[in-house]
Write an enzyme that holds these catalytic residues in place. Structure first.
Site: not given
Ligand code: GAR
Length: 190
Positions: A67, A95, A111, A109, A16, A92-93
């Protein structure tokens, strides 16, 4: 008018991050990615940042007492780089108060579920286990809650199977469309 300045926070693969950086480079987002932050030094996102010439901040949370301490360090870099918008992309934290206080309404964000369903880690696995037939992706503002802030955009992904290897690329492909488009839309409101 000067281009808006984006920081992307990522903990892992960074696909992303790349979708946003690429959309900026191609002029599909009228902004510039000026910083990439990771809490996992050496994560694959660092390679992608290098490819796009985006400066990295790599830090280990355990090297800081709290933090608030590492967020204060990050805030210094964000201010120095005049960052307007923070995009979390697999960061994955949760904020904390320091960044939320300084950037309220300017942290978003992505998700991989139709929130409020399946918050937290491994949303795709949670949804598969539940047996849903419509999966999805959400972009939302970040607040103090886990994946709970105001929803900005969503896309539904109908999928009746149970094969994670088949489903995951479908979800990621939609993320890579929805996130850049949403960033471009909200830039006007900053
Ligand atoms: C993505 O699927 C994003 O939606 C998810 O982590 C992945 C990261 O992929 N985020 C979460 O689960 C947030 N709670 P990437 O590192 O290839 O962008």
């Amino acid at each position: 008018m000067d281009k808006k300045r984006i920081a992307v926070f990522a903990s892992g693969n960074g696909s992303n991050f790349e979708a946003i950086a690429k959309a900026c480079a191609e002029g599909k987002i009228d902004a510039e990615v000026v910083l990439c932050v990771t809490d996992r030094p050496g994560a694959y996102v660092t390679k992608r940042a290098e490819k796009f010439g985006v400066p990295m901040i790599e830090f280990r949370p355990k090297d800081f007492a709290s933090k608030a301490d590492f967020e204060t360090m990050l805030l210094g870099h964000l201010r120095e780089n005049k960052v307007d918008l923070i995009c979390l992309a697999g960061y994955m934290r949760i904020i904390g108060d320091v960044l939320l206080g300084a950037y309220e309404g300017r942290i978003i964000n992505i998700h991989p579920s139709l929130l409020p369903a399946f918050q937290g880690a491994d949303a795709i696995g949670q949804a598969l286990n539940y047996g849903v037939k419509v999966f999805g992706v959400t972009v939302h503002y970040v607040d103090h809650t886990l994946d709970g802030g105001k929803i900005i955009s969503q896309v539904a992904i109908p999928y009746e199977g149970s094969d994670r290897e088949e489903l995951e690329p479908l979800v990621h492909a939609q993320e890579h469309i929805l996130y850049p488009a949403t960033v471009q839309n909200i830039l006007k409101k900053l």
